[in-house]
Enzyme design. Sequence first.
Site, mmCIF file in Angstrom:
data_model
loop_
_atom_site.group_PDB
_atom_site.id
_atom_site.type_symbol
_atom_site.label_atom_id
_atom_site.label_comp_id
_atom_site.label_asym_id
_atom_site.label_seq_id
_atom_site.Cartn_x
_atom_site.Cartn_y
_atom_site.Cartn_z
ATOM 1 N N LYS A 53 -44.693 -42.319 97.916
ATOM 2 C CA LYS A 53 -44.472 -41.441 96.935
ATOM 3 C C LYS A 53 -45.656 -40.296 96.804
ATOM 4 C CE LYS A 53 -40.057 -44.745 96.740
ATOM 5 N NZ LYS A 53 -39.123 -45.124 96.516
ATOM 6 N N GLN A 97 -39.476 -48.547 91.340
ATOM 7 C CA GLN A 97 -39.170 -48.866 92.259
ATOM 8 C C GLN A 97 -38.309 -50.332 91.690
ATOM 9 O OE1 GLN A 97 -39.965 -47.520 95.306
ATOM 10 N NE2 GLN A 97 -38.950 -49.047 95.862
ATOM 11 N N ASP A 120 -34.386 -40.887 90.720
ATOM 12 C CA ASP A 120 -33.585 -41.194 91.137
ATOM 13 C C ASP A 120 -32.281 -41.364 91.217
ATOM 14 O OD1 ASP A 120 -34.897 -43.299 93.380
ATOM 15 O OD2 ASP A 120 -35.772 -44.747 91.391
#
Length: 285
Positions: A53, A97, A120
């Site tokens: 990422k 995460q 997200d």
Amino acid sequence: MGQIIDGKALSQVVKDEVKAEVPALEAKYGRKPCLAVIIVGENPASQVYVRNKVKAAAYTGMESRLFELPSDISEEALLQQIAILNDDPLTDGILVQLPLPGHIDEEKVIDAIAREKDVDGFHPLNVAGLWLGKDCIVPCTPAGIMRMLDSIGVELKGKNAVVVGRSNIVGKPVAKLLLDRNATVTIAHSRTGDLGEVCRSADVLVVAVGKAGLVTGDMIKPGAVVIDVGMNRNAEGKLCGDVDYASAEPVSSWITPVPGGVGPMTIAMLMKNTIACFLSHQKAY
Ligand code: GUN
């Protein structure tokens, strides 16, 4: 014979779209979009995802900040770090995460991220927005799947789409996105009576359960489009999907490989979401 939907190649296209946008954003707003990525602990798979990422952000020319926090960090300290980033005018997107260590309440953490920085699309207000059909951040993996389906020009209207898996990250949101395109959507899961029968009704089959080789060729309607979201390690440590590729590929019309399918698309769509958060952030100031 199934044609491959090349997620690696398509993710490159998406990342290049973002890369082309960043200089104009910087010229207009005086700074680049900035993504903050938080990882807690040393889960090896998470470490790889997070590294990729940050690498993708660098490729597109965006700023990124990586926070590597120890596995024994308290929930309170993590929430404090999120609060600092929520208030930081130079941070546009915040990603924590998952999964988190057992002593930390994931729901609390997701809820703590400012809705407008939630790259997200996991925050309850973004989830509600998705289900109510409002303009909002769409979770990266489902967004990537839709982009893959669009890339092969498959008509979804009136087709049977079966989603195997009902997670908040993939199963549920991708079902809603397929519904938005007027597919007839079935969500199957671990308690589904005859999974093979349900899967065989699918013109488009999305499998996101995390069980290596769960879906085999005999469970696939000839000519179906198969999207494999699984990321499992088999006995030899090799990365493999939820679909048994060897038996599924000859039956399908299109199929995503693992690796090189949905995985890279998730990261590319994260870059798109960071731009979207940056833009809404600019409007808010
Ligand atoms: N863990 C597995 N997939 C994801 C994702 O899309 N976002 C985050 N934050 N964690 C994940």
